[in-house]
Scaffold this motif. Structure first.
Motif, PDB file in Angstrom:
ATOM      1  N   SER A   4       0.818  -1.221   0.000  1.00 17.56           N
ATOM      2  CA  SER A   4       0.000   0.000   0.000  1.00 17.56           C
ATOM      3  C   SER A   4       0.849   1.268   0.000  1.00 17.56           C
ATOM      4  O   SER A   4       0.394   2.311  -0.463  1.00 17.56           O
ATOM      5  CB  SER A   4      -0.955   0.000   1.188  1.00 17.56           C
ATOM      6  OG  SER A   4      -0.231  -0.081   2.394  1.00 17.56           O
ATOM      7  N   SER A   5       2.068   1.191   0.470  1.00 13.29           N
ATOM      8  CA  SER A   5       2.934   2.369   0.500  1.00 13.29           C
ATOM      9  C   SER A   5       3.914   2.412  -0.681  1.00 13.29           C
ATOM     10  O   SER A   5       4.787   3.264  -0.712  1.00 13.29           O
ATOM     11  CB  SER A   5       3.712   2.407   1.817  1.00 13.29           C
ATOM     12  OG  SER A   5       4.577   1.281   1.888  1.00 13.29           O
ATOM     13  N   PHE A   6       3.748   1.518  -1.652  1.00 12.52           N
ATOM     14  CA  PHE A   6       4.658   1.480  -2.798  1.00 12.52           C
ATOM     15  C   PHE A   6       4.485   2.720  -3.673  1.00 12.52           C
ATOM     16  O   PHE A   6       3.368   3.097  -4.035  1.00 12.52           O
ATOM     17  CB  PHE A   6       4.400   0.247  -3.663  1.00 12.52           C
ATOM     18  CG  PHE A   6       5.238  -0.947  -3.320  1.00 12.52           C
ATOM     19  CD1 PHE A   6       5.740  -1.143  -2.057  1.00 12.52           C
ATOM     20  CD2 PHE A   6       5.512  -1.902  -4.283  1.00 12.52           C
ATOM     21  CE1 PHE A   6       6.496  -2.256  -1.748  1.00 12.52           C
ATOM     22  CE2 PHE A   6       6.266  -3.010  -3.993  1.00 12.52           C
ATOM     23  CZ  PHE A   6       6.765  -3.196  -2.714  1.00 12.52           C
ATOM     24  N   SER A   7       5.600   3.314  -4.032  1.00 12.30           N
ATOM     25  CA  SER A   7       5.595   4.402  -5.007  1.00 12.30           C
ATOM     26  C   SER A   7       5.701   3.786  -6.401  1.00 12.30           C
ATOM     27  O   SER A   7       5.857   2.565  -6.552  1.00 12.30           O
ATOM     28  CB  SER A   7       6.792   5.324  -4.757  1.00 12.30           C
ATOM     29  OG  SER A   7       8.002   4.638  -5.066  1.00 12.30           O
ATOM     30  N   THR A   8       5.651   4.619  -7.416  1.00 10.30           N
ATOM     31  CA  THR A   8       5.794   4.123  -8.788  1.00 10.30           C
ATOM     32  C   THR A   8       7.158   3.472  -8.974  1.00 10.30           C
ATOM     33  O   THR A   8       7.267   2.440  -9.643  1.00 10.30           O
ATOM     34  CB  THR A   8       5.605   5.279  -9.793  1.00 10.30           C
ATOM     35  OG1 THR A   8       4.312   5.863  -9.567  1.00 10.30           O
ATOM     36  CG2 THR A   8       5.679   4.787 -11.219  1.00 10.30           C
ATOM     37  N   GLU A  60      -4.478   4.043 -14.660  1.00 13.27           N
ATOM     38  CA  GLU A  60      -3.518   4.942 -14.028  1.00 13.27           C
ATOM     39  C   GLU A  60      -2.107   4.382 -14.122  1.00 13.27           C
ATOM     40  O   GLU A  60      -1.894   3.236 -14.505  1.00 13.27           O
ATOM     41  CB  GLU A  60      -3.905   5.204 -12.582  1.00 13.27           C
ATOM     42  CG  GLU A  60      -3.804   3.970 -11.704  1.00 13.27           C
ATOM     43  CD  GLU A  60      -4.157   4.229 -10.263  1.00 13.27           C
ATOM     44  OE1 GLU A  60      -3.269   4.041  -9.416  1.00 13.27           O
ATOM     45  OE2 GLU A  60      -5.305   4.608 -10.003  1.00 13.27           O
ATOM     46  N   GLU A  61      -1.154   5.175 -13.718  1.00 13.13           N
ATOM     47  CA  GLU A  61       0.262   4.872 -13.902  1.00 13.13           C
ATOM     48  C   GLU A  61       0.719   3.567 -13.246  1.00 13.13           C
ATOM     49  O   GLU A  61       1.479   2.809 -13.816  1.00 13.13           O
ATOM     50  CB  GLU A  61       1.079   6.040 -13.342  1.00 13.13           C
ATOM     51  CG  GLU A  61       2.538   5.981 -13.663  1.00 13.13           C
ATOM     52  CD  GLU A  61       3.245   7.220 -13.173  1.00 13.13           C
ATOM     53  OE1 GLU A  61       4.437   7.115 -12.872  1.00 13.13           O
ATOM     54  OE2 GLU A  61       2.617   8.285 -13.070  1.00 13.13           O
ATOM     55  N   LYS A  62       0.270   3.277 -12.041  1.00 15.08           N
ATOM     56  CA  LYS A  62       0.727   2.087 -11.322  1.00 15.08           C
ATOM     57  C   LYS A  62      -0.005   0.818 -11.748  1.00 15.08           C
ATOM     58  O   LYS A  62       0.523  -0.277 -11.594  1.00 15.08           O
ATOM     59  CB  LYS A  62       0.550   2.267  -9.811  1.00 15.08           C
ATOM     60  CG  LYS A  62       1.459   3.295  -9.197  1.00 15.08           C
ATOM     61  CD  LYS A  62       1.199   3.385  -7.706  1.00 15.08           C
ATOM     62  CE  LYS A  62       1.947   4.535  -7.077  1.00 15.08           C
ATOM     63  NZ  LYS A  62       1.628   4.658  -5.654  1.00 15.08           N
ATOM     64  N   ALA A  63      -1.207   0.941 -12.240  1.00 17.66           N
ATOM     65  CA  ALA A  63      -2.038  -0.230 -12.547  1.00 17.66           C
ATOM     66  C   ALA A  63      -1.347  -1.230 -13.485  1.00 17.66           C
ATOM     67  O   ALA A  63      -1.364  -2.429 -13.200  1.00 17.66           O
ATOM     68  CB  ALA A  63      -3.385   0.198 -13.109  1.00 17.66           C
ATOM     69  N   TYR A  68       1.179  -6.485 -14.278  1.00 16.95           N
ATOM     70  CA  TYR A  68       2.321  -7.235 -14.793  1.00 16.95           C
ATOM     71  C   TYR A  68       2.990  -8.035 -13.682  1.00 16.95           C
ATOM     72  O   TYR A  68       3.306  -9.218 -13.852  1.00 16.95           O
ATOM     73  CB  TYR A  68       3.341  -6.293 -15.445  1.00 16.95           C
ATOM     74  CG  TYR A  68       4.561  -7.026 -15.914  1.00 16.95           C
ATOM     75  CD1 TYR A  68       4.541  -7.727 -17.108  1.00 16.95           C
ATOM     76  CD2 TYR A  68       5.724  -7.055 -15.157  1.00 16.95           C
ATOM     77  CE1 TYR A  68       5.645  -8.432 -17.542  1.00 16.95           C
ATOM     78  CE2 TYR A  68       6.824  -7.753 -15.575  1.00 16.95           C
ATOM     79  CZ  TYR A  68       6.788  -8.442 -16.770  1.00 16.95           C
ATOM     80  OH  TYR A  68       7.884  -9.151 -17.183  1.00 16.95           O
ATOM     81  N   THR A  69       3.201  -7.403 -12.539  1.00 15.12           N
ATOM     82  CA  THR A  69       3.855  -8.081 -11.420  1.00 15.12           C
ATOM     83  C   THR A  69       3.041  -9.284 -10.958  1.00 15.12           C
ATOM     84  O   THR A  69       3.592 -10.383 -10.786  1.00 15.12           O
ATOM     85  CB  THR A  69       4.067  -7.097 -10.245  1.00 15.12           C
ATOM     86  OG1 THR A  69       4.874  -6.003 -10.707  1.00 15.12           O
ATOM     87  CG2 THR A  69       4.745  -7.762  -9.076  1.00 15.12           C
ATOM     88  N   ALA A  70       1.747  -9.118 -10.803  1.00 14.51           N
ATOM     89  CA  ALA A  70       0.894 -10.226 -10.358  1.00 14.51           C
ATOM     90  C   ALA A  70       0.873 -11.357 -11.386  1.00 14.51           C
ATOM     91  O   ALA A  70       0.943 -12.538 -11.020  1.00 14.51           O
ATOM     92  CB  ALA A  70      -0.517  -9.723 -10.099  1.00 14.51           C
TER      93      ALA A  70
END
Length: 125
Positions: A4-8, A60-63, A68-70
């Protein structure tokens, strides 16, 4: 959520690391030089696909990075879950025989396992 605290920047790092893990997992399946090269390109193709699809849908930018990570980690974990079956298939190819045909039930089991793993990752991430 663990992230939850991850930045881009954190998500870019997680995506890159999960891509490396996926490439390593895919290398196990490669039996030829061409196969190893294609396995190494798998994470790159996946990244391009997720980013283009997400851009087309306006995410959005992180989505895209989270998706991809998941997905990369889900595929890598499926490689671990099905290692006994995959090892048997790889040995058949190396011995010059044909791989066993995948049944519908096996395909359904793989897809269900993959979905459960990605869902669990989505909850954790």
């Amino acid at each position: 959520m663990l992230t939850s605290s991850f930045s881009t920047l954190h998500w870019w790092t997680a995506a890159a690391l999960s891509g490396v893990v996926l490439a390593a997992a895919a290398q196990f399946l490669a039996t030829t030089t061409k196969g190893r090269l294609l396995a190494a390109l798998l994470p790159l193709v996946g990244a391009v696909s997720v980013i283009l699809n997400s851009a087309a849908r306006g995410y959005e930018e992180k989505a895209p990075l989270v998706l991809y990570t998941a997905t990369a980690l889900g595929l890598s974990l499926c490689r671990v879950v099905f290692s006994k079956y995959l090892r048997r298939q790889r040995e058949l190819v190396r011995s010059g025989k044909s791989m066993e045909q995948v049944t519908g039930k096996q395909t359904a089991l793989f897809l269900l396992t993959f979905a459960v793993i990605v869902l669990a990752l989505a909850i954790l991430l």
